[in-house]
Design a protein around this motif. Structure first.
Motif, mmCIF file in Angstrom:
data_model
loop_
_atom_site.group_PDB
_atom_site.id
_atom_site.type_symbol
_atom_site.label_atom_id
_atom_site.label_comp_id
_atom_site.label_asym_id
_atom_site.label_seq_id
_atom_site.Cartn_x
_atom_site.Cartn_y
_atom_site.Cartn_z
ATOM 1 N N GLN A 321 -5.864 0.837 -4.048
ATOM 2 C CA GLN A 321 -6.825 1.804 -3.544
ATOM 3 C C GLN A 321 -7.114 2.846 -4.617
ATOM 4 N N GLY A 474 -6.129 -11.985 -1.979
ATOM 5 C CA GLY A 474 -5.378 -12.164 -0.737
ATOM 6 C C GLY A 474 -4.701 -10.911 -0.241
ATOM 7 N N LYS A 475 -4.977 -9.798 -0.884
ATOM 8 C CA LYS A 475 -4.253 -8.589 -0.493
ATOM 9 C C LYS A 475 -4.758 -8.026 0.834
ATOM 10 N N CYS A 476 -6.058 -7.815 0.933
ATOM 11 C CA CYS A 476 -6.520 -7.144 2.145
ATOM 12 C C CYS A 476 -7.133 -8.128 3.131
ATOM 13 N N THR A 477 -7.015 -7.742 4.389
ATOM 14 C CA THR A 477 -7.357 -8.626 5.495
ATOM 15 C C THR A 477 -8.804 -9.114 5.447
ATOM 16 N N PHE A 478 -9.727 -8.178 5.235
ATOM 17 C CA PHE A 478 -11.136 -8.554 5.365
ATOM 18 C C PHE A 478 -11.561 -9.560 4.300
ATOM 19 N N ARG A 480 -9.510 -11.546 2.472
ATOM 20 C CA ARG A 480 -8.729 -12.788 2.538
ATOM 21 C C ARG A 480 -9.190 -13.672 3.695
ATOM 22 N N GLY A 516 -14.966 -3.005 5.175
ATOM 23 C CA GLY A 516 -13.523 -2.959 5.363
ATOM 24 C C GLY A 516 -12.690 -3.325 4.150
ATOM 25 N N LEU A 518 -10.916 -3.722 0.403
ATOM 26 C CA LEU A 518 -10.267 -2.749 -0.470
ATOM 27 C C LEU A 518 -11.017 -2.543 -1.788
ATOM 28 N N PRO B 47 0.132 0.322 -0.328
ATOM 29 C CA PRO B 47 -0.679 -0.897 -0.501
ATOM 30 C C PRO B 47 -2.114 -0.771 0.030
ATOM 31 N N VAL B 48 -2.317 -0.033 1.125
ATOM 32 C CA VAL B 48 -3.643 0.092 1.765
ATOM 33 C C VAL B 48 -4.280 -1.284 1.939
ATOM 34 N N SER B 49 -3.496 -2.244 2.388
ATOM 35 C CA SER B 49 -4.009 -3.609 2.394
ATOM 36 C C SER B 49 -4.332 -4.142 3.780
ATOM 37 N N CYS B 50 -3.748 -3.579 4.845
ATOM 38 C CA CYS B 50 -3.995 -4.194 6.158
ATOM 39 C C CYS B 50 -5.367 -3.827 6.697
ATOM 40 N N ARG B 51 -5.934 -2.742 6.225
ATOM 41 C CA ARG B 51 -7.281 -2.296 6.587
ATOM 42 C C ARG B 51 -7.439 -2.158 8.101
ATOM 43 N N SER B 68 -4.622 6.423 3.097
ATOM 44 C CA SER B 68 -4.966 6.754 1.712
ATOM 45 C C SER B 68 -5.547 8.158 1.588
ATOM 46 N N LEU B 153 0.813 -10.744 6.067
ATOM 47 C CA LEU B 153 0.734 -10.387 4.644
ATOM 48 C C LEU B 153 0.558 -8.883 4.418
#
Lengths: 638, 218
Positions: A321, A474-478, A480, A516, A518, B47-51, B68, B153
């Motif tokens: 981020q 593959g890090k963030c949901t949207f 990936r 959404g 990253l 990580p700020v990854s799950c959004r 964040s 993940l």
């Protein structure tokens, strides 16, 4: 110190020019080599040796004229002709030119593209729009200097801008860049001067300059071309940036898939060190700067600056981020400026000619030039450098020669997988950062794929999404999962299983992915879908409702049949060329295609003699008339 | 992070918070639930990854992930706007579309982050189409079993492993949709590491990482 270098360079240049022997100049960047420049050079060498022709071979980089590779310029002053540019010189042509032109003085005018200097005998290449509509500011020396010789660059004025800037304090340089309005050429168009300013003000003793040469867009190759054809210009830009922000260390992050660029760069770094343009005490001043090369391992996402930093730090290339931005906390937590190859290569010209000069080129909010790699369905593909604000029509039809084979224009995809597909309505839009963003595409790194009327936009969107999905970290949901579902829906459409897919689903999921995700990869991944939905809605409707592909490009949605009215029935060429024995003949000489066997390769269509043109293509497939295959023919087929 | 106590306004309610701490933490501490998966205290950078933890912050055009955003005096936040909920629901639906629902057999049952969030956001636990990966369980690690189709993940276990061991064993592998958790080979020789594995398993919000049968443990 610089004066001594320049003197030496000019001495070498004069010695080279005063030598009366003819010069054979061969473009030997990756594109030239792929087109056979190595064989061309070998053929020249062989004939020169056999016949003892006193000529010199000089290897240069790429001129950007991909359609004409391998490109050779022969400067045979004694023959009375100006230097002549020959396109597509294969080994046979090379041997012929060596014998006839170099030995006998006959330039074989039927093979030339033009002269590279104005003269009274041979039309100059500058009379062709592919040459004269361009404005070369960054690519000016590419293809004219030897990338492996630093003196060649210095003799043409190279490193002069840097030598001058060494006498100025760093903040005045940043002011100059800010006044010039230069925007980052990597895609997003962030003001370069502002980025430098932020890095300069950032706390931290050690600062780093990174040159981002992780060029991954399908069909884009201007960074490679610059590094292979004129690496010193990029190094000079890095030096100026380092002096401006106060950095002591530089890294060129270049893809490992560019082995020649890496090799050329290594050589350039070595030569710059020898000339005391790099290292400690540069040009006799107290300025120290060291550049290393870091080879990326083939991940598209590593072009994103935070992922690039992770990759250099030794981690998996995953973005993080922002903020904090790299100018504040970048590589190993140190303030870092990350600029694209083209941005850095533009910097020396700005400092040489001044900010006002640069502002005079291009448009108000996007000054300067843009380099596009134009590929796809155009007559003269290659690299084109034009001032910002030129229209797409000029670029595609005037400069690149339009669409070949009398086909119509359908779309142009700008900015790689993050960009958008624009329709004919945008042909008169001037190209700059803002107009493209408004249209839903983006400048990106400058990849431009031109597509003719035989292109299915759903399939194009599917192709680009397939790319971004595979390259998502593959890090963030949207990014990936979202891009996967979007791709799955597009695949259903192109396979004719799109009953359950609707436009709203695609639109909404695309918008959510954009909002959404990253990093830039995810945020821009739906652009090909969003723009094609907007400008080519009919293509989607046809796939959804009628299971029809209007461009007849999606194989599961088309069928071939043989029009018996047109078929001469005497020849068996379609039957003979079919790789799967799907074409058959009934006892009364009717031709038919067994749809259950047909793989839709289109061989029969190509093979059918042009006077009949009896093989037809239809979509949706059920429109093809059915001819029963006689049982014996079926047996024979097996 | 300074010790300054400041006031922020979340959904019209005044909350006391420490200046600079993540907005998500301040909201959770103040009793306002925001869906989240990847947030853990003490990770830098987050990580700020799950959004999922999107909120609307006044002055910003788009919803932003609250983990964040460092809080500052007078921040005005809305956690329940239609745009925020739309993104959160979409994110959760995407996660569920790759999730093998077998709650009865899952150790996380009844304290599962996904279950909580589906209730909170009123999203069905079982979407129409589910894309699962194969094989469903990976068991090459000597002490851990990894249930691929339960995993969201979020990366919590990776972060813990990175922080507690000088030689991290967990990482992400592969790309795109195929991204999963992977184990560096040759690790796990030290029985003391078991403490770390327990911490990883406990940190997993969905029961994707489980310790192998106790008789296999040293």
């Amino acid at each position: 110190m610089y004066e001594a270098l320049k003197k030496e360079a000019l001495k070498r240049k004069r010695a080279f020019e005063e030598d009366p022997r003819p010069i054979i100049q061969i473009g030997m960047a990756t594109c030239g080599i792929a087109a056979g420049a190595l064989e061309t050079r070998a053929a020249f060498q062989q004939v020169l040796a056999e016949r003892q022709i006193p000529a010199r071979i000089r290897t240069v980089g790429c001129m950007g004229h991909c359609y004409a590779e391998p490109v050779v310029i022969i400067d045979h002053g004694a023959s009375g002709f100006p230097p002549i540019l020959y396109p597509e010189v294969n080994s046979g042509k090379a041997a012929m030119l060596a014998k006839l032109f170099l030995e006998n003085g006959d330039p074989r005018l039927e093979h030339i593209l033009g002269a590279t200097k104005e003269n009274d005998m041979i039309p100059s290449v500058m009379e062709f729009p592919r040459f004269n509509r361009e404005k070369r500011l960054v690519m000016e020396k590419c293809g004219h200097i030897d990338p492996e010789d630093i003196y060649d660059y210095i003799a043409g004025g190279g490193y002069a801008a840097f030598a001058k800037t060494l006498e100025r304090p760093g903040d005045t340089l940043i002011d100059e860049i800010q006044q010039s309005g230069l925007r980052g050429r990597g895609g997003a168009g962030f003001p370069t001067g502002l980025k430098w300013e932020l890095a300069r003000q950032s706390q931290g003793k050690e600062k780093i300059v990174i040159c981002n040469a992780d060029e991954g867009d399908p069909g884009a190759y201007m960074d490679r071309m610059l590094l292979e054809s004129n690496p010193h210009q990029v190094l000079e830009g890095m030096l100026i940036c380092a002096h401006a922000v106060g950095a002591g260390r530089g890294i060129v992050y270049v893809r490992a898939e560019y082995p020649l660029a890496v090799k050329t760069l290594e050589k350039a770094l070595h030569q710059a060190k020898e000339a005391r343009l790099l290292g400690n005490g540069i040009l006799g001043t107290s300025f120290d700067f060291h550049i290393d090369i870091f080879e990326g391992s083939g991940a598209f996402v590593c072009g994103e600056e935070t992922a690039l930093i992770h990759s250099i730090e030794g981690y998996r290339g995953m973005p993080r981020q922002r903020p904090p931005y790299p100018t504040e906390s970048g590589l190993f937590g140190k303030p870092t400026v990350i600029n694209n190859v083209k941005t850095l290569a533009t910097v020396p010209a700005i400092l040489e000619h001044g900010a006002q000069w640069f502002r005079g080129i291009g448009t108000k909010n996007s000054p300067g030039t843009a380099i596009f790699s134009i590929v796809g369905d155009v007559t003269h593909p290659g690299l084109v450098e034009i001032p910002m604000g030129v229209t797409l029509r000029t670029l595609i039809f005037d400069i690149c020669g339009g669409i070949p084979n009398k086909k119509g224009f359908k779309a142009v995809q700008i900015g790689g997988p993050s960009g958008g597909c624009l329709s004919e309505a945008f042909l008169d839009t001037p190209i700059d950062f803002d107009t493209l963003a408004e249209a839903g595409a983006m400048m990106g790194s400058g990849g431009m794929v031109v597509m003719n009327e035989d292109t299915c936009m759903v399939d194009v969107a599917r192709y680009f999404l397939d790319f971004t999905q595979k390259e998502s970290c593959g890090k963030c949901t949207f990014c990936r999962i979202g891009t996967h579902h979007l791709l799955a829906a597009l695949e259903q459409l192109t396979e004719g299983k799109g009953e359950s897919v609707d436009v709203n689903f695609l639109q909404r999921l695309s918008e959510d992915i954009r909002a959404g995700s990253l990093c830039g990869l995810g945020k821009t991944a739906p652009n090909p879908v969003l723009t094609s939905l907007k400008y080519f809605a009919n293509d989607y409707q046809a796939h959804m409702k009628e299971k029809r592909c209007p461009a007849m490009a999606c194989r599961p949605l088309v069928a071939f049949y043989i029009d018996l009215e047109k078929c001469a029935r005497g020849c068996d060429v379609c039957e003979g060329c079919c790789p799967v024995d799907a074409v058959f003949t009934t006892p009364n000489r009717k031709k038919g295609i067994d749809q259950s066997l047909c793989v839709k390769c289109g061989e029969c269509m190509t093979a059918c003699p042009p006077e009949y043109k009896a093989v037809m293509k239809v979509s949706p497939p059920h429109l093809a008339p059915v001819i029963e295959r006689p049982p014996q023919a079926a047996r024979k087929g097996k | 992070m300074s010790e300054n106590r400041i006031t922020i306004f979340v959904d019209g309610k005044a909350l006391k918070a420490r200046e600079g701490e993540p907005l998500l933490k301040a909201c959770l501490a103040g009793g306002i639930f925001i869906p989240n998966l990847c947030y853990m205290e003490g990770i830098d950078p987050l990580p700020v990854s799950c959004r999922l933890c999107f909120v609307a912050v006044e002055g910003r055009a788009q919803p932003v992930p609250s983990c964040s955003i460092p809080v500052r005096e007078g921040l005005v936040v809305h956690t329940d706007t239609p745009e925020v909920r739309r993104l959160q629901r979409q994110g959760l639906r995407l996660l569920l579309s790759t999730h093998h629902v077998e709650c009865a057999r899952c150790p996380a049952n009844r304290h599962c982050a996904l279950q909580d969030m589906t209730r909170f956001l009123k999203v069905g636990l079982k979407p129409k189409t589910v894309y699962l990966k194969a094989p469903p369980v990976r068991s090459e690690h000597p002490f851990l079993d990894y249930h691929v189709n339960r995993c969201v993940l979020c990366g919590r276990c990776v972060e813990i492993c990175k922080a507690r061991q000088d030689r991290p064993e967990l990482t992400f592998i592969k790309r795109g949709f195929d991204t999963t958790l992977g184990f560096f080979p040759g690790g796990a020789s030290n029985p003391q590491d078991l403490k770390t594995y327990r911490a990883c398993v406990e940190a997993c919000p969905v029961g994707a990482l489980v310790l192998k049968d106790s008789n296999k443990n040293p």
